[in-house]
Design an enzyme around this catalytic site. Structure first.
Site, PDB file in Angstrom:
ATOM      1  N   PRO A  21       4.306  -3.252  -2.258  1.00 25.84           N
ATOM      2  CA  PRO A  21       3.821  -3.829  -1.010  1.00 25.84           C
ATOM      3  C   PRO A  21       3.333  -2.848   0.046  1.00 25.84           C
ATOM      4  CG  PRO A  21       6.178  -3.695  -0.898  1.00 25.84           C
ATOM      5  CD  PRO A  21       5.785  -3.124  -2.250  1.00 25.84           C
ATOM      6  N   CYS A  22       3.410  -1.539  -0.221  1.00 23.28           N
ATOM      7  CA  CYS A  22       3.244  -0.656   0.942  1.00 23.28           C
ATOM      8  C   CYS A  22       1.838  -0.642   1.535  1.00 23.28           C
ATOM      9  CB  CYS A  22       3.726   0.757   0.656  1.00 23.28           C
ATOM     10  SG  CYS A  22       2.680   1.666  -0.475  1.00 23.28           S
ATOM     11  N   ARG A  23       0.833  -1.138   0.774  1.00 23.53           N
ATOM     12  CA  ARG A  23      -0.509  -1.149   1.372  1.00 23.53           C
ATOM     13  C   ARG A  23      -0.917  -2.562   1.782  1.00 23.53           C
ATOM     14  NH1 ARG A  23      -3.086   3.391  -1.282  1.00 23.53           N
ATOM     15  NH2 ARG A  23      -5.033   2.977  -0.193  1.00 23.53           N
TER      16      ARG A  23
END
Lengths: 275, 186
Positions: free
Chosen positions: B129-131
């Site tokens: 999910p980090c982007r």
């Protein structure tokens, strides 16, 4: 009075004496002797057991060997949990050495993540560090670092190099002078008795009035059964790195000094021994 | 902000295509559509296996959880054959339509990794999910310019879902038009 830095060293160099035994149903060409090893509390099983694998593969036929996995008293051990956490959670009040059973067949697909190479461990380790910094600093510190700094954190862990690791990790433990601590504390609370693997929630180290939140405050908020005494008696122990910190300890201090290298506080709630 | 510890879940069965030459593709699509209709109607694993004896049937499970650390939704998924054997990431990847394969390789989703489901404790594949905030912000900004109401989760799921075989029916887009959530409100 012990310097706080000594705590960092004590945490890093903690070891658990372990005896590895091959599972009796594995097919061997001759008898497999158990293998003894001091395991680093802060590392991961698949990172530090190359010698264990080699030792047992010597007595097995090539075709009988596929991905190694470990089990303690019937419970598959999750390699992606730090070794110290696994021990505290499953075996802390049993006699040493810790007896782990080694398997090469029937990988438990429903319980364990695969670990086909060291790259998988590195990816997992770095993902934890990044998540911890998302909580502490909105990812600002980790994103400002260069790729070689990230690499240095991993190499420090892999090669057991305290100074190399902390040269970079100290930046992840800083906070701006206006704040009194991190934005949120990276922590996970584990209890072997629940289906849920762990509890993780947003928790601020500083109260609105400016006071430091303690370990007791954290537990009351996130896992009240761990602090509320039933029948006036404390039925559980709260353990980090094999010790029970005082509940009055500020979580900000715990986060800075007793986190694992992945920058998380991994806290075990275990049954208190009756004797 | 304490969100409930639940998750959205969807299970569906899909007939897995074996590799076939392009000229036969169209005919096979029709057969697959017919088989899928049968499969969706019956929820019984044994019935499904009976109808689709000549193809492999795969059971996909999708869970949407919320990451409090990154303050975005996260898609967890896994797939297994009816006998319980789980699919490897390579096997799942093979079933992803070619156009999405290209998109996944170039897109901002980083990688798919195997991770422990935080509530079930079992291995799932996860779209990292980090982007998410990056690509969601641009979509949300556009829709706000056009004064369109957007449901954040539906928007996100319709973007990332198809890439891993999860297709949302159009009816989802007509749900709750009064809701207007954006990334900040998470």
């Amino acid at each position: 009075m012990t310097d706080d830095k000594d705590v960092l060293r004590d945490v890093w160099f903690g070891r658990i004496p372990t005896c590895f035994t091959l599972y009796q149903d594995e097919i061997t060409e001759r008898e497999a002797e158990p293998y003894y090893l001091l395991l680093p509390r802060i590392s991961y099983l698949t990172l530090v057991t190359d010698k264990v694998k080699k030792h047992f593969q010597k007595v097995m036929r090539q075709e009988e060997v596929s991905e190694i996995w470990f089990e303690y008293e019937g419970t598959p051990l999750k390699w992606h949990y730090p070794i110290g956490l696994l021990f505290d959670l499953h075996a802390s009040n049993t006699a040493l050495p810790w007896s782990i059973t080694v398997h090469f067949k029937n990988f438990p697909e429903k319980d364990l993540l695969h670990c086909h190479s060291k790259d998988v461990i590195e990816a997992h380790f770095m993902a934890c560090i990044k998540e911890a910094d998302a909580l502490k600093h909105k990812s600002q510190v980790i994103n400002e670092m260069q790729k070689k700094d990230h690499k240095q954190l991993w190499m420090g862990l892999q090669n057991d190099k305290f100074e190399q690791f902390w040269a970079i990790n100290r930046k992840l433990m800083e906070y701006s002078p206006e704040e009194s601590g991190f934005r949120y504390i990276p922590f996970r609370i584990y209890q072997a008795t629940t289906e849920r693997p762990f509890i993780q929630k947003l928790f601020r180290p500083i109260a609105s009035g400016g006071q430091l939140h303690t370990l007791g405050d954290l537990l009351k908020d996130v896992c009240p059964s761990a602090v509320a005494p039933e029948d006036g008696e404390q039925k559980t122990q709260v353990m980090i790195h094999g010790i029970e910190p005082m509940l009055e300890t500020p979580v900000q201090w715990l986060s800075e000094h007793m986190s694992y290298p992945d920058n998380f506080l991994h806290i075990s709630i275990i049954p208190r021994p009756t004797d | 902000q304490d969100l409930a510890d639940g998750y959205l879940s969807k299970t569906h069965f899909q007939v897995r295509k074996r590799k076939i030459p392009p000229d036969l593709q169209e005919r096979n699509d029709n057969i697959e559509q017919m088989l899928l209709t049968h499969v969706e109607e019956s929820m019984d694993d044994s019935e499904v296996a009976g109808i689709c004896a000549t193809e492999e049937v795969v059971r996909y499970e999708y869970h949407v959880l919320y990451s409090s650390s990154y303050q975005v939704p996260v898609l967890y998924f896994r797939a297994c054959f009816l006998d319980g054997r789980p699919l490897t990431l390579d096997e799942i990847w093979e079933s992803v339509h070619a156009c999405y394969q290209a998109r996944l390789l170039e897109g901002p989703w980083d990688t798919i990794t195997q991770q422990e489901h935080p509530l079930l404790g079992q291995p799932f594949f996860v779209l990292h999910p980090c982007r998410t905030h990056e690509f969601m912000s641009s979509i949300l900004a556009d829709s706000q310019k056009q004064n369109r109401h957007t449901n954040y989760v539906i928007l996100w799921l319709s973007t990332v879902g198809p890439v891993v075989g999860l297709n949302l029916p159009l009816s989802y887009a007509k749900l709750a038009p009064e809701q207007n959530m954006n990334a900040d409100s998470f």
